[in-house]
Scaffold this motif. Structure first.
Motif, short mmCIF file in Angstrom:
data_model
loop_
_atom_site.label_atom_id
_atom_site.label_comp_id
_atom_site.label_asym_id
_atom_site.label_seq_id
_atom_site.Cartn_x
_atom_site.Cartn_y
_atom_site.Cartn_z
N THR A 158 0.99 -1.13 0.05
CA THR A 158 -0.03 0.12 0.14
C THR A 158 1.01 1.25 -0.14
O THR A 158 1.46 1.41 0.74
CB THR A 158 -1.05 -0.02 0.96
OG1 THR A 158 -1.84 -1.01 1.17
CG2 THR A 158 -1.69 1.25 1.40
N ILE A 159 0.66 2.09 -1.16
CA ILE A 159 1.23 3.33 -1.09
C ILE A 159 0.45 4.48 -0.41
O ILE A 159 -0.54 4.96 -1.00
CB ILE A 159 1.57 3.89 -2.51
CG1 ILE A 159 2.42 2.69 -3.21
CG2 ILE A 159 2.22 5.15 -2.56
CD1 ILE A 159 2.45 2.68 -4.72
N HIS A 160 0.91 5.09 0.66
CA HIS A 160 0.14 5.82 1.27
C HIS A 160 0.70 7.33 0.83
O HIS A 160 -0.09 8.33 0.82
CB HIS A 160 0.33 6.12 2.88
CG HIS A 160 -0.11 4.91 3.49
ND1 HIS A 160 -1.42 4.75 4.06
CD2 HIS A 160 0.34 3.46 3.70
CE1 HIS A 160 -1.80 3.50 4.39
NE2 HIS A 160 -0.83 2.88 4.18
N VAL A 210 -4.39 4.82 -1.15
CA VAL A 210 -5.51 5.16 -0.38
C VAL A 210 -6.74 5.82 -0.89
O VAL A 210 -7.36 6.65 -0.06
CB VAL A 210 -4.79 5.79 1.08
CG1 VAL A 210 -4.15 4.71 1.62
CG2 VAL A 210 -3.93 6.86 0.55
N SER A 211 -6.87 6.13 -2.10
CA SER A 211 -7.89 6.56 -2.77
C SER A 211 -8.11 6.31 -4.28
O SER A 211 -6.79 6.09 -4.93
CB SER A 211 -7.94 8.07 -2.62
OG SER A 211 -6.94 8.90 -3.40
N PRO A 212 -9.09 6.31 -4.77
CA PRO A 212 -9.16 5.95 -6.30
C PRO A 212 -8.51 6.74 -7.26
O PRO A 212 -7.67 6.64 -8.05
CB PRO A 212 -10.75 5.61 -6.73
CG PRO A 212 -11.27 5.45 -5.39
CD PRO A 212 -10.54 6.03 -4.11
N LEU A 238 -2.75 -2.60 -9.76
CA LEU A 238 -2.98 -1.43 -8.94
C LEU A 238 -4.27 -0.96 -8.59
O LEU A 238 -5.02 -1.03 -9.78
CB LEU A 238 -2.25 -0.20 -9.41
CG LEU A 238 -2.34 0.98 -8.84
CD1 LEU A 238 -1.55 1.05 -7.33
CD2 LEU A 238 -1.61 2.17 -9.70
N SER A 239 -4.96 -0.79 -7.66
CA SER A 239 -6.38 -0.22 -7.33
C SER A 239 -6.28 0.65 -6.19
O SER A 239 -5.04 1.10 -5.56
CB SER A 239 -7.23 -1.35 -6.85
OG SER A 239 -6.69 -2.03 -5.55
N ALA A 456 -13.26 -3.85 1.24
CA ALA A 456 -12.82 -3.85 0.03
C ALA A 456 -11.40 -4.48 0.28
O ALA A 456 -10.83 -5.17 -0.78
CB ALA A 456 -12.57 -2.38 -0.46
N TYR A 457 -10.76 -4.11 1.31
CA TYR A 457 -9.37 -4.94 1.53
C TYR A 457 -9.61 -6.27 1.75
O TYR A 457 -8.74 -7.08 1.22
CB TYR A 457 -8.81 -4.18 2.85
CG TYR A 457 -7.90 -2.91 2.51
CD1 TYR A 457 -6.76 -2.93 1.94
CD2 TYR A 457 -8.23 -1.74 3.02
CE1 TYR A 457 -5.94 -2.00 1.68
CE2 TYR A 457 -7.79 -0.55 2.78
CZ TYR A 457 -6.32 -0.57 1.95
OH TYR A 457 -5.43 0.41 1.65
#
Length: 468
Positions: A158-160, A210-212, A238-239, A456-457
């Motif tokens: 996860t890329i924050h 952390v967001s679309p 990637l999502s 979703a996770y």
């Protein structure tokens, strides 16, 4: 979950809130979750249980003896204790300078997390957060590729915030005992350096942000920080999953930090909050009828402080008041101090971190300002909605995903003129109390709890494991 932060133990930003809240939310979906973080100097071991000692990590000839503690949380939260590496005043550095051995500190950390999975909590998915955990997928694909302990285990990275990449000289490869074969353009090489975040991007089984909107933005040169090509090459993996809000902590109906509680059914307490907030910042009581702008932020260019500096004088001249809380780049800390001195009846400033005051700003302000250059998710705009504090935001990342024309005001161009226009538009609605109250109530009815994000996770984990 493997993360350098988790609230309430270690926090510098939104990453800690995610890792602190998501495990409990996932339990409602039948997921068993544990988290692993470093044990920093600021974390008191009182009440914690030592569960493995020593857990030895070897990086080539270097040996690090770690101790694993278990915190008394609703879910298993393990802390990796290694005093030579983590017993320091800062998490990542001091006085704005990164620790020179961060490549070793977080290599040892992820190797210890692998040890936790071997000895204490057998996992099916490693959920790795940001560059500090970026080497874990690399080690699994190389050093531990044939280890039966991790056979079939999947990784989610996860890329924050893509702006923080974990960049080190090439010598870090040997010092972190990383297979030199991964030092290539489609591996962890980044313009002659080693990039830990690129390790996660290149070697994790799945990626998310952390967001679309941020998931789309980081695949462009404007927001990609040089990694847009690597991310486009993995677009199918990637999502974007929007961060959630913990309404147990952020709810004006129950918030213990507010001088008065209020709700969508009874907003009277919000005026009391505004009166008390003005008093706390030594602003005149008569300002209660002027629109009050709130800011709780890092004082950096990423957060749009340069835009605020550009227009604050004209906004104050038009009748707005402002209260601001935060720390950051020295030039912007000094800017806010100077503005408070120049406009003592209009602007109040606190330099520092104060959780209670952050709540009171959300409760007492009329508008909340977030003019970010980029914003992966953002949390304060979602807090603001629940507190009936109308957000004024730039249309980027999670800000664009969470604020619409019915709940706030957005601007697109990154300019002081565009920001000022959005604030003036807000002022025109503010003067129509019925329209303003309707906008407040629409925002207060929005639900950005962790329930939807956790679902979703959970679905993403199951998809990784080939389950439905």
């Amino acid at each position: 979950m493997v993360s350098s932060e988790a609230a309430p133990f270690a926090k510098t930003g939104g990453l800690a809130d995610v890792v602190g809240a998501l495990p409990s939310a996932l339990s409602a979906h039948g997921d068993e979750v544990a988290a692993v973080i470093p044990r920093y100097e600021s974390i008191d071991l009182k009440g914690m249980r030592r569960v493995w000692d020593p857990l030895t990590v070897s990086l080539g000839p270097a040996r690090f003896d770690t101790t694993i503690y278990l915190a008394p949380e609703a879910y298993p939260l393990y802390l990796v204790d290694c005093p030579p590496l983590y017993q320091r005043k800062g998490f990542y550095g001091e006085a704005g300078v990164d620790y020179p051995d961060n490549h070793i500190r977080f290599a040892v950390f992820v190797r210890a997390a692998l040890g936790v999975a071997r000895f204490l909590f057998r996992t099916e998915v490693f959920h790795c957060h940001d560059w500090q955990a970026g080497l874990l997928p690399v080690y699994l694909r190389t050093t531990f590729a044939g280890d039966p302990t991790y056979m079939g285990v999947k990784t989610l990275f996860t890329i924050h915030n893509l702006g923080y990449q974990g960049l080190f000289p090439r010598t870090a490869l040997a010092e972190a005992a990383v297979d030199p074969a991964v030092y290539r353009p489609d591996g962890i090489e980044f313009f002659g350096r080693v990039s830990y975040i690129k390790g996660g991007i290149s070697y994790a089984d799945a990626l998310n942000t952390v967001s679309p909107t941020y998931a789309r933005e980081i695949q462009t040169p404007e927001y990609g920080f040089g990694l847009d090509g690597a991310l486009r090459s993995r677009a199918n993996a990637l999502s974007g999953i929007l961060n959630g809000v913990d309404y147990r902590e952020w709810n004006p109906e129950t918030d213990p930090h507010l001088p008065a509680r209020y709700s969508a059914d009874d907003l009277s307490g919000k005026r009391i909050c505004k009166e008390q907030l003005l008093a706390e910042f030594d602003l005149p009581p008569g300002a209660v009828d002027a629109p009050l702008i709130g800011i709780v932020s890092r004082f950096t260019r990423q957060k749009g402080m340069d835009l605020i500096a550009e227009i604050v004088g004209e906004i104050v001249a038009e009748g707005f008041c402002m209260v601001a809380l935060g720390t950051g780049e020295p030039e912007y800390e000094e800017f806010f101090r100077r503005m408070a001195a120049e406009y003592p009846d209009k602007i109040g400033v606190r330099i520092g971190f104060d959780n209670g005051l952050a709540h009171r700003i959300e409760g007492g302000a009329d508008l909340f300002l977030m003019p970010s250059r980029y914003e992966p998710a953002g949390l304060n705009q979602m807090y603001s909605l629940r507190y009936g504090t109308v957000p004024v935001v730039r249309a980027t990342g999670g800000l664009d995903d969470t604020i619409d024309e019915g709940t706030g005001f957005k601007f697109v161009d990154y300019s002081g003129r565009a920001l000022a226009a959005a604030i003036r538009e807000a002022r025109s609605v503010y003067t129509d109390r019925a329209s303003w109250t309707a906008m407040m109530l629409r925002g207060m009815s929005k639900d950005f709890s962790w329930t939807r994000s956790a679902a979703a996770y959970s679905a993403l984990y199951r998809d990784l494991l080939g389950r439905t």
